[in-house]
Motif scaffolding. Structure first.
Motif, PDB file in Angstrom:
ATOM      1  N   LYS A 479       0.841  -1.194   0.000  1.00  0.00           N
ATOM      2  CA  LYS A 479       0.000   0.000   0.000  1.00  0.00           C
ATOM      3  C   LYS A 479       0.876   1.243   0.000  1.00  0.00           C
ATOM      4  O   LYS A 479       1.769   1.392   0.828  1.00  0.00           O
ATOM      5  N   ASN A 480       0.623   2.146  -0.939  1.00  0.00           N
ATOM      6  CA  ASN A 480       1.420   3.370  -1.078  1.00  0.00           C
ATOM      7  C   ASN A 480       0.953   4.397  -0.050  1.00  0.00           C
ATOM      8  O   ASN A 480      -0.145   4.962  -0.157  1.00  0.00           O
ATOM      9  N   LEU A 481       1.793   4.628   0.956  1.00  0.00           N
ATOM     10  CA  LEU A 481       1.447   5.595   1.997  1.00  0.00           C
ATOM     11  C   LEU A 481       1.589   7.030   1.527  1.00  0.00           C
ATOM     12  O   LEU A 481       1.078   7.945   2.175  1.00  0.00           O
ATOM     13  N   TYR A 482       2.272   7.253   0.411  1.00  0.00           N
ATOM     14  CA  TYR A 482       2.452   8.606  -0.114  1.00  0.00           C
ATOM     15  C   TYR A 482       1.295   9.031  -1.025  1.00  0.00           C
ATOM     16  O   TYR A 482       1.362  10.102  -1.626  1.00  0.00           O
ATOM     17  N   SER A 483       0.270   8.200  -1.118  1.00  0.00           N
ATOM     18  CA  SER A 483      -0.890   8.578  -1.925  1.00  0.00           C
ATOM     19  C   SER A 483      -1.663   9.731  -1.301  1.00  0.00           C
ATOM     20  O   SER A 483      -2.476  10.368  -1.971  1.00  0.00           O
ATOM     21  N   GLU A 484      -1.418  10.007  -0.021  1.00  0.00           N
ATOM     22  CA  GLU A 484      -2.102  11.143   0.604  1.00  0.00           C
ATOM     23  C   GLU A 484      -1.640  12.477   0.015  1.00  0.00           C
ATOM     24  O   GLU A 484      -2.334  13.483   0.153  1.00  0.00           O
ATOM     25  N   TYR A 485      -0.500  12.487  -0.654  1.00  0.00           N
ATOM     26  CA  TYR A 485      -0.029  13.697  -1.331  1.00  0.00           C
ATOM     27  C   TYR A 485      -0.549  13.797  -2.769  1.00  0.00           C
ATOM     28  O   TYR A 485      -0.198  14.739  -3.480  1.00  0.00           O
ATOM     29  N   ILE A 491       9.238   3.826  -7.116  1.00  0.00           N
ATOM     30  CA  ILE A 491       9.793   2.718  -6.340  1.00  0.00           C
ATOM     31  C   ILE A 491      10.288   3.199  -4.980  1.00  0.00           C
ATOM     32  O   ILE A 491      10.264   2.448  -3.992  1.00  0.00           O
ATOM     33  N   GLN A 492      10.727   4.466  -4.865  1.00  0.00           N
ATOM     34  CA  GLN A 492      11.145   4.981  -3.563  1.00  0.00           C
ATOM     35  C   GLN A 492       9.952   5.047  -2.604  1.00  0.00           C
ATOM     36  O   GLN A 492      10.076   4.710  -1.419  1.00  0.00           O
ATOM     37  N   ALA A 493       8.801   5.476  -3.112  1.00  0.00           N
ATOM     38  CA  ALA A 493       7.605   5.514  -2.263  1.00  0.00           C
ATOM     39  C   ALA A 493       7.200   4.113  -1.830  1.00  0.00           C
ATOM     40  O   ALA A 493       6.773   3.895  -0.687  1.00  0.00           O
ATOM     41  N   CYS A 494       7.361   3.151  -2.723  1.00  0.00           N
ATOM     42  CA  CYS A 494       6.999   1.773  -2.387  1.00  0.00           C
ATOM     43  C   CYS A 494       7.927   1.203  -1.326  1.00  0.00           C
ATOM     44  O   CYS A 494       7.479   0.552  -0.375  1.00  0.00           O
ATOM     45  N   LEU A 495       9.237   1.427  -1.457  1.00  0.00           N
ATOM     46  CA  LEU A 495      10.187   0.890  -0.481  1.00  0.00           C
ATOM     47  C   LEU A 495       9.970   1.491   0.900  1.00  0.00           C
ATOM     48  O   LEU A 495      10.007   0.774   1.919  1.00  0.00           O
TER      49      LEU A 495
END
Length: 760
Positions: A479-485, A491-495
């Motif tokens: 789950k991409n936690l940076y989707s709130e932006y 791939i950096q957001a995923c890691l």
């Protein structure tokens, strides 16, 4: 009557035929219908459809019309309406069975009905060269051609296996192409290397600063050949007011490594009681050991919980690294409890940081930047992010058509133990993507003018099965936690999302540097005493790191910005006076100079040229390549073609049909054997089965009576039909014995024929 002529004679001559053979009427009508127009002219123009549809032709006599009427008229209509539907279904089923059996035989015609005949037929008719020679040559050549055919067929299958394996490996080839077009200017993120103003955050970090200052004073004290001894907290004026509880949560220790096998752990701060009870912590130094030979390393002590013996020590080659790491862990615990809006307030504001802005020939200011909070660098500002407005295009390459910025980093307000580097952190990235400055950002040094020339590389990867990439991250299990932006997948957001998910599952809280999942809080020393130990273990775990690497995927389409960086001192000594006066007045409305060289940075960001490079992947092997390679190998070793493969497929189908026919024959024979097993002697004839069905009083004769009757000689001639077979209880008549005997003495051929019909 005399005037009837030949027509009357034709009608009268047809009467005996119709009266003696009524069944010939339908055949005559069918013959008349099959003659087409000629038949219609001969029979008075009666349409064929009328005859077939039930209408009686006018040329028939009145006495014969009743016989020729269709079954739907009169009594025939009643019989037709009362016909059972079961007979129709049975008749249809029988016809379908016969049709499929005939179709089965028709599909299998030609090669034969045995496997041997089929194989010989294939070898004689195939277009492949080897099999023909096997059946046409002599015995010795047959053996030779058999082994040659087998050898070359094996080579063909071996080469086919290599080719198919090569195709299924899904290799790709990369191609480089250069294009020229008007390009979108990249998004530019600018941050201060220091996340917070020290004047704003100092009340929160006051106790922490006292502890580190006292620890450094103790570490840097001169030893004069004596080993370092713990500093007593009680009875010492230098340690008054220190927060011992905060120190013991994540303490710093000294490690004496004179004995590599048995290192000695020396506590920096200890009370009188602990010092008296721990005499081994500071052993006396040997007299022959000089101060240069004594090596002490500063380490961070991390325990699973306070007072536990389950601890680990993070060693550093330099005490500066250890102090920075310790301060980051402690400040993270403190700042994680501060609300987000308060942290934004304590950071550098856009109007204070961005002094001047110019894009091409158009002026801009801090309002053209989008503010986001970055945990590593505090307040960051993004130019041309493309969230609210369309992305800007660059009109021309060159420094005159790029972005020019003048920044004030206020170096004098840095946190001394948190930020050891001074400058601005910047990054070029795509629109609507989150900037990961810690991984991809660069520093711009204070007191310089930094020029950044940009070249664009576009990467186009092939998707599954050629490469494990994703278009938008929807097929990634993390789950991409940076989707709130509202940013795109990377791939950096995923890691980072994967690491944060693991930390919340294992440690029970989230790290301050990453976004939080729902229902989770940030880690701190009060609520989670062992969070630092858990975080350090998880960060150094290769297994968890590999899980995240395997779960995350690269994006299939990506744009990378290659930068060429050059720097020069700015402003020069001759011009710094008037430049600092102007910039100070514009920012503070003051005639005094409030800026200096240690806080001013000038940036020039531009396209070097409009040529962009596209690195695209294409399949190294395609289906066309596979088919041509397979055909080439088959034609080279066996002299075959696609038609030969079709022939081989045909022989396989024929062999399957032979197998099906054999199975059907075996099932039919098994059914006949079961039917014969129901009767002790010969199976009943058709007439006996019909009579038993229509006459409820009919009983099958016993085997003993049959044996007695078989002894009598047969009577010549054909026995008369038994007209009393429909009676329920036939009267006893001695004359019927002869009829019965004659019925039983039919030829054996009739018995076999009836038995076969009954079995079918």
């Amino acid at each position: 009557m005399g005037n009837a002529g030949p027509a009357a004679r034709r009608v009268s001559s047809s009467r005996p035929l119709l009266s003696h053979a009524p069944s010939s009427v339908p055949r005559l009508l069918a013959a008349a219908g099959g003659r087409g127009a000629r038949g219609r002219r001969r029979f008075g123009g009666a349409p064929v459809g009328a005859v077939g549809g039930g209408a009686v032709p006018a040329w028939l006599p009145r006495s014969e019309r009743s016989r020729a009427e269709p079954c739907g008229a009169g009594r025939g209509a009643l019989n037709g309406a009362a016909r059972p539907q079961r007979r129709l279904l049975k008749y249809t089923r029988m016809n379908l069975k016969k049709y499929f059996v005939r179709a089965l035989h028709r599909l299998q015609k030609g090669p034969g009905y045995t496997y041997k005949e089929l194989l010989v037929w294939y070898c004689d008719n195939t277009n492949t060269h080897g099999p023909k020679r096997i059946i046409k040559e002599g015995p010795k050549k047959k053996v030779m051609w058999f082994f040659l055919t087998l050898l070359f067929a094996s080579l063909v299958f071996w080469q086919w296996g290599i080719l198919i394996n090569t195709y299924l490996s899904y290799d790709v080839t990369s191609s480089l192409s250069i294009g020229f077009k008007t390009m979108k200017f990249p998004a530019v993120t600018v941050c201060n290397a220091n996340p917070f103003k020290y004047s704003e955050v100092k009340p929160l970090l006051k106790e922490l600063d006292k502890l580190i200052e006292a620890a450094l004073e103790r570490i840097l004290q001169p030893t004069h050949g004596d080993p370092i001894s713990p500093l007593l907290l009680n009875g010492s004026n230098t340690t008054e007011g220190l927060d011992l509880e905060l120190w013991n949560q994540i303490p710093l220790v000294l490690i004496d490594e004179q004995d590599k096998d048995n290192p000695v752990i020396v506590e920096i701060f200890e009370t009188n009681q602990s010092a008296a009870g721990n005499q081994t912590a500071a052993p006396p130094a040997p007299t022959n050991v000089t101060s240069e030979e004594k090596k002490y390393k500063l380490a961070v002590k991390l325990c699973s919980h306070q007072g536990s013996n389950n601890c680990t020590y993070r060693n550093f080659t330099s005490a500066a690294q250890a102090v920075t790491e310790w301060y980051i862990l402690q400040s993270t615990s403190i700042l994680s409890k501060v609300p987000l809006q308060e942290r934004i307030r304590m950071g550098y504001q856009a109007e204070d940081m961005i002094l001047a802005c110019l894009y091409g020939a158009e002026p801009c200011n801090y309002k053209n930047f989008t503010q986001i909070y970055h945990p590593d660098h505090g307040n960051c500002y993004i130019f041309n992010w493309g969230m609210d407005k369309e992305a800007l295009n660059s009109s021309n390459p060159g420094a005159e058509f790029g972005l020019k910025l003048i920044l004030d980093i206020s170096q004098q307000d840095y946190i001394p133990y948190l930020s050891s580097a001074a400058g601005a952190r910047l990054m070029l990235h795509q629109q609507k993507s989150f900037p990961f400055l810690k991984d991809q950002g660069i520093y711009a040094m204070a007191g310089t003018e930094t020029s950044i020339g940009v070249l664009v590389d576009e990467l186009e990867r092939m998707g599954y099965p050629y490469s494990d990439c994703t278009m938008n991250g929807s097929d990634v299990p993390v789950k991409n936690l940076y989707s709130e932006y509202n940013t795109s997948y990377s791939i950096q957001a995923c890691l980072r999302s994967c690491f944060q998910n693991h930390m919340t599952e294992i440690c029970g809280c989230g790290h301050y540097m990453f976004p939080l999942p729902e229902g989770v809080t940030y880690c701190n020393n009060e609520d989670n005493p062992g969070w630092a130990y858990c975080y350090s273990s998880l960060r150094s775990s290769i297994r968890h790191r590999q899980i995240c690497i395997d779960s995350c995927k690269e994006t299939c389409n990506d744009t990378q910005y290659k930068m060429t960086i050059s720097m020069a001192d700015w402003p020069s000594e001759a011009s710094e006076d008037w430049i600092f006066h102007i910039l100070s007045y514009e920012r503070d409305m003051s005639t005094n100079v409030t800026l200096d060289r240690n806080g001013i940075i000038k940036l020039n960001i531009y396209f070097q040229e409009y040529n962009y490079r596209t690195i695209s992947e294409s399949a190294a092997t395609t289906i066309v390549w596979l088919l041509s390679s397979l055909g080439g190998q088959f034609g080279f070793w066996m002299g075959g073609s696609v038609l030969c493969l079709i022939e081989f497929g045909e022989i396989i189908i024929d062999s399957l049909w032979i197998t099906v026919i054999n199975v059907i024959s075996w099932c039919k024979g098994l059914k006949q054997k079961r039917a014969r097993a129901q009767y002790p002697d010969m199976p009943p004839t058709v007439s006996e089965l019909v009579e038993a069905h229509t006459n409820l009083g009919f009983q099958h004769e016993e085997a003993s009576n049959a044996t007695q009757e078989e002894a009598l000689p047969p009577e010549p001639g054909t026995p008369p039909p038994n007209y009393d077979s429909l009676r329920v209880q036939p009267p006893h008549n001695p004359g019927t014995d002869s009829d019965t005997e004659s019925e039983e003495q039919r030829p054996a051929a009739n018995h076999h024929e009836d038995a076969s019909v009954w079995a079918e």
